[in-house]
Each structure stands twice: as structure tokens, then as C-alpha cells.
Design an enzyme around this catalytic site. Structure first.
Site, mmCIF file in Angstrom:
data_model
loop_
_atom_site.group_PDB
_atom_site.id
_atom_site.type_symbol
_atom_site.label_atom_id
_atom_site.label_comp_id
_atom_site.label_asym_id
_atom_site.label_seq_id
_atom_site.Cartn_x
_atom_site.Cartn_y
_atom_site.Cartn_z
ATOM 1 N N SER A 6 13.220 42.083 63.039
ATOM 2 C CA SER A 6 12.098 42.387 62.141
ATOM 3 C C SER A 6 12.337 41.649 60.824
ATOM 4 C CB SER A 6 11.960 43.896 61.918
ATOM 5 O OG SER A 6 13.189 44.449 61.487
ATOM 6 N N GLU A 8 11.299 41.374 56.589
ATOM 7 C CA GLU A 8 10.756 42.080 55.412
ATOM 8 C C GLU A 8 10.248 41.094 54.351
ATOM 9 O OE1 GLU A 8 13.177 45.341 53.967
ATOM 10 O OE2 GLU A 8 12.875 44.670 51.907
ATOM 11 N N TYR A 40 7.453 48.122 48.572
ATOM 12 C CA TYR A 40 6.540 48.898 47.736
ATOM 13 C C TYR A 40 7.261 49.195 46.427
ATOM 14 C CZ TYR A 40 3.334 52.775 46.644
ATOM 15 O OH TYR A 40 2.417 53.615 46.071
ATOM 16 N N GLY A 98 13.121 55.223 46.429
ATOM 17 C CA GLY A 98 12.839 54.233 45.396
ATOM 18 C C GLY A 98 13.643 54.536 44.144
ATOM 19 N N ASP A 99 13.568 53.630 43.186
ATOM 20 C CA ASP A 99 14.251 53.814 41.903
ATOM 21 C C ASP A 99 13.193 53.836 40.824
ATOM 22 O OD1 ASP A 99 17.036 53.742 42.717
ATOM 23 O OD2 ASP A 99 16.585 51.685 43.339
ATOM 24 N N PHE A 206 21.593 40.918 42.336
ATOM 25 C CA PHE A 206 21.079 41.920 43.283
ATOM 26 C C PHE A 206 22.200 42.844 43.759
ATOM 27 C CE2 PHE A 206 17.287 40.275 46.051
ATOM 28 C CZ PHE A 206 16.448 40.472 44.987
ATOM 29 N N HIS A 256 17.381 43.245 60.945
ATOM 30 C CA HIS A 256 16.237 43.272 60.024
ATOM 31 C C HIS A 256 16.561 42.313 58.873
ATOM 32 C CE1 HIS A 256 12.862 45.105 57.755
ATOM 33 N NE2 HIS A 256 13.643 45.014 56.699
HETATM 34 C C1 LIG Z 1 15.828 48.959 54.132
HETATM 35 C C2 LIG Z 1 15.565 49.246 52.678
HETATM 36 C C3 LIG Z 1 14.302 49.013 52.161
HETATM 37 C C4 LIG Z 1 14.027 49.298 50.813
HETATM 38 N N1 LIG Z 1 12.748 49.075 50.345
HETATM 39 C C5 LIG Z 1 12.443 49.442 49.088
HETATM 40 C C6 LIG Z 1 11.103 49.332 48.589
HETATM 41 O O1 LIG Z 1 10.210 48.846 49.287
HETATM 42 N N2 LIG Z 1 10.839 49.754 47.333
HETATM 43 C C7 LIG Z 1 11.812 50.300 46.544
HETATM 44 O O2 LIG Z 1 11.501 50.681 45.417
HETATM 45 N N3 LIG Z 1 13.084 50.413 46.965
HETATM 46 C C8 LIG Z 1 13.423 49.997 48.213
HETATM 47 N N4 LIG Z 1 14.717 50.144 48.652
HETATM 48 C C9 LIG Z 1 15.753 50.630 47.723
HETATM 49 C C10 LIG Z 1 15.824 52.175 47.690
HETATM 50 O O3 LIG Z 1 14.607 52.707 47.259
HETATM 51 C C11 LIG Z 1 16.950 52.547 46.717
HETATM 52 O O4 LIG Z 1 18.194 52.229 47.290
HETATM 53 C C12 LIG Z 1 16.916 53.977 46.210
HETATM 54 O O5 LIG Z 1 17.869 54.074 45.153
HETATM 55 C C13 LIG Z 1 17.308 55.027 47.235
HETATM 56 O O6 LIG Z 1 16.343 55.218 48.163
HETATM 57 P P1 LIG Z 1 16.630 56.132 49.471
HETATM 58 O O7 LIG Z 1 15.375 56.194 50.207
HETATM 59 O O8 LIG Z 1 17.841 55.650 50.163
HETATM 60 O O9 LIG Z 1 16.940 57.525 48.735
HETATM 61 P P2 LIG Z 1 17.618 58.888 49.195
HETATM 62 O O10 LIG Z 1 17.915 58.905 50.648
HETATM 63 O O11 LIG Z 1 16.776 59.963 48.622
HETATM 64 O O12 LIG Z 1 19.023 58.835 48.434
HETATM 65 C C14 LIG Z 1 19.092 58.540 47.050
HETATM 66 C C15 LIG Z 1 20.394 59.082 46.468
HETATM 67 O O13 LIG Z 1 20.335 60.513 46.424
HETATM 68 C C16 LIG Z 1 21.393 61.098 47.166
HETATM 69 N N5 LIG Z 1 20.816 62.281 47.830
HETATM 70 C C17 LIG Z 1 19.896 62.315 48.805
HETATM 71 N N6 LIG Z 1 19.572 63.577 49.125
HETATM 72 C C18 LIG Z 1 20.295 64.363 48.305
HETATM 73 C C19 LIG Z 1 20.396 65.772 48.115
HETATM 74 N N7 LIG Z 1 19.676 66.630 48.859
HETATM 75 N N8 LIG Z 1 21.240 66.242 47.173
HETATM 76 C C20 LIG Z 1 21.978 65.388 46.411
HETATM 77 N N9 LIG Z 1 21.920 64.034 46.548
HETATM 78 C C21 LIG Z 1 21.093 63.545 47.473
HETATM 79 C C22 LIG Z 1 21.862 60.022 48.134
HETATM 80 O O14 LIG Z 1 23.230 60.174 48.493
HETATM 81 C C23 LIG Z 1 21.653 58.758 47.291
HETATM 82 O O15 LIG Z 1 22.712 58.567 46.393
HETATM 83 C C24 LIG Z 1 15.040 49.820 49.970
HETATM 84 C C25 LIG Z 1 16.336 50.026 50.495
HETATM 85 C C26 LIG Z 1 16.606 49.746 51.832
HETATM 86 C C27 LIG Z 1 18.002 49.961 52.361
#
Ligand SMILES: Cc1cc2nc3c(=O)[nH]c(=O)nc-3n(C[C@H](O)[C@H](O)[C@H](O)COP(=O)(O)OP(=O)(O)OC[C@H]3O[C@@H](n4cnc5c(N)ncnc54)[C@H](O)[C@@H]3O)c2cc1C
Length: 274
Positions: A6, A8, A40, A98-99, A206, A256
Site C-alpha cells: 500500500s 501513502e 489528514y 494525531g498531534d 522527521f 506500507h
Molecule cells: C501509519 C501512521 C499514519 C499516520 N498518519 C497521520 C496523519 O494522517 N495525520 C496525523 O496528524 N498524524 C499521523 N500519524 C502520526 C500520529 O498521529 C502520531 O504519532 C500521534 O502522536 C499518535 O497517534 P496514535 O494514533 O498512535 O495515538 P494513540 O494510540 O492515542 O497514542 C498516543 C500516545 O498516548 C498513549 N496512550 C494511548 N492510550 C492511552 C491511555 N489510555 N492512557 C495513557 N496513555 C495512552 C500512547 O502510548 C502514545 O504515547 C501517523 C502515524 C502512523 C504510524
């Protein structure tokens, strides 16, 4: 068995970028990818641009997975977007936290990606195949690898079907993460995210921010090439092709590619890996 692939993209900012992305897609379509995905901007920063690219890919009859990040978003805005995607016949999503963009303080209705996955499942049942992010070298904000693994397990329990990892250059980190996830009871496919090496300065920046380790021996070699882009590409290709081959030999279900909207670096790696 040949793994799936895939690719991206990020939504382009200019009409020229959109034209270039169409050519990139056409070139990458030759690899018969399982799907294309489109990033996104957290906080909805690229909402319309992401939507436009996703609609265009869907109209071409290709499988597309929009990324969807929940930080800074409301239930209502996400519900609306999910409906739009459903209306376009889109069946796959990459669900992320997201961040928060700098200056934005409102976290919105969700704190973690696991809550977004739960919400998507509650709203749309099994309509979408949901991918989530995984971090073989630990998410930079996690306190320990064990807590980060638990966060990953929570996303799968909330209903994720599979995962795509942050990029990495150390195959052992991936295999160990996969083993740990399995030991924690998670047996969904975990697909390695692959970052081609084409631009050293950009990659170093990055990697610093997303917590992906650029190994010292790779970094010092890349730095030694200075402005010689050909040398950077050639060495970068060898390093990443070797990584891809190890991953394929280790039985990954797919690769990917983070294409950065360029076709050739990802295509060359894909061909070298099979
Ligand atoms: C394949 C891929 C695609 C991406 N695409 C994008 C994109 O399109 N746009 C974008 O803005 N970013 C993108 N990102 C980056 C991502 O949004 C960031 O890495 C963000 O900081 C974390 O997202 P997550 O979904 O992993 O968050 P989560 O899974 O919510 O985790 C975030 C943090 O919180 C902690 N955590 C989770 N749940 C809990 C809990 N219940 N209690 C305490 N701590 C917890 C985790 O350990 C981690 O440190 C992408 C990353 C990857 C790997």
C-alpha cells in the site's frame, strides 16, 4: 508468498502538486496496491484537501483509506466525515489520535486513538476496516514500551482490524514488537511502514520528531555525502531495500510505503523486496 503493498500520500497544497500526485498514483498503480492512503492534518487542518484527494482516488475506482485523526475534533465533525466517506463507498480508514498543531489548545472530544476506534465502530458497525498506528520503537510520548504496547492492545480491543507501523530502520525492533503484541494476545496483521531514504536533512528532522531512530552508522554515512543527492539515494536505497527483504523473509503480510508523493523510490524498493 508475495506480501501486499500500500502507498501513502499527503494532500498536495498546489494545483501543480495535484497534477504530480496523479502521475505518481498512475505509476504506483502498476504495483497493484491493496490501497492508497491519504494523510489528514490533526485538528482538521487538511480536511478539505484530504477529502478532495480521497474523492479523486475513489472516483478512479481505486481502494483508498483516508487517515482520520481525532485530536481537536468533535463527535459531530467526525460523524459528518464518516458519513461522507460512507457515501463515497469507502471501506477502510486509518484511525489516529494525531498531534495537536502548535497554538491549538482544545483537545476536542477524544484523547486517544482507542476512543476514536470505539466511536467509529459504534457509529458505523463493521462498514470500515480500521487500521491503527503502531510503534516498534515506542511512541515518543509514551512512558515505557510496556505502556505503549498496552495502548496498542487497547486500540485493537476497541475494534481495529490491523496496524501500520511508524517507520523504522531496525528490523529487530519490528520483530520484537510483533512478538510482544502476539504475547499480549493481539494477532491482527501488523504491517511495517517503510520510509525511503532520499533526503537526509528532511529525514533527520522527521525522525527526531516522531521518535524513529536513524541508526548512527546510517546517519554518519548519509551526512558524509553532503549535497551529493545521488550518493544519498544510492546508499539509502541499499539500506532500505535490505530492511524490506528482511521483513518480507520474516513473513510480514504487506509493506506500507510513506511515498512523500514520489513514485520511483517506493516502486524501486517494492521491486527489490519481492
Ligand atoms: C501509519 C501512521 C499514519 C499516520 N498518519 C497521520 C496523519 O494522517 N495525520 C496525523 O496528524 N498524524 C499521523 N500519524 C502520526 C500520529 O498521529 C502520531 O504519532 C500521534 O502522536 C499518535 O497517534 P496514535 O494514533 O498512535 O495515538 P494513540 O494510540 O492515542 O497514542 C498516543 C500516545 O498516548 C498513549 N496512550 C494511548 N492510550 C492511552 C491511555 N489510555 N492512557 C495513557 N496513555 C495512552 C500512547 O502510548 C502514545 O504515547 C501517523 C502515524 C502512523 C504510524
Amino acid at each position: 508468498m508475495t506480501p501486499n503493498v500500500s502507498f501513502e500520500f499527503f494532500p498536495p497544497n498546489t494545483p501543480e502538486g495535484a497534477v504530480k500526485l496523479r502521475a505518481t498514483r498512475a505509476a504506483l498503480a502498476e504495483a497493484a496496491p491493496e490501497f492508497f492512503s491519504v494523510t489528514y492534518g490533526a485538528g482538521g487542518a487538511t480536511r478539505d484537501k484530504t477529502l478532495a484527494v480521497v474523492e479523486e482516488i475513489a472516483a478512479e475506482g481505486r481502494a483508498v483509506a483516508p487517515h482520520l485523526s481525532c485530536i481537536g475534533a468533535t463527535r459531530e465533525s467526525l460523524r459528518e466525515l464518516l458519513e461522507l466517506y460512507r457515501g463515497h463507498g469507502i471501506r477502510r480508514l486509518v484511525a489516529l489520535r494525531g498531534d495537536l498543531p502548535s497554538g491549538m489548545v482544545d483537545h476536542g472530544d477524544f484523547r486517544y486513538a482507542s476512543e476514536l476506534v470505539e466511536f467509529v465502530r459504534a457509529e458505523t458497525g463493521d462498514w470500515f476496516r480500521i487500521e491503527v498506528a503502531a510503534y516498534p520503537e515506542m511512541h515518543p510520548q509514551a512512558r515505557t514500551p510496556a505502556e505503549d504496547l498496552q495502548a496498542f492492545v487497547a486500540k485493537v480491543r476497541a475494534g481495529a482490524d490491523s496496524a501500520i507501523t511508524q517507520y523504522f530502520f531496525n528490523a529487530d525492533a519490528f520483530f520484537r514488537f510483533r512478538d510482544d503484541a502476539l504475547a499480549a494476545g493481539v494477532d491482527v496483521p501488523i504491517v511495517p511502514g517503510i520510509m525511503p531514504i532520499t533526503n537526509f536533512t528532511q529525514l533527520a528532522r522527521f525522525s527526531e520528531s516522531c521518535g524513529a531512530e536513524l541508526p548512527r552508522w546510517v546517519r554518519v554515512r548519509l551526512a558524509s555525502f553532503g549535497d551529493d543527492r545521488e550518493a544519498i539515494r544510492a546508499f539509502g536505497f541499499e539500506v532500505v531495500a535490505d530492511l524490506c527483504r528482511r521483513l518480507v523473509a520474516g513473513g510480514v503480510p504487506a509493506l506500507h510505503f510513506y511515498t512523500l508523493n514520489q513514485a520511483q523510490p517506493s516502486l524501486d524498493l517494492w521491486q527489490a523486496a519481492r
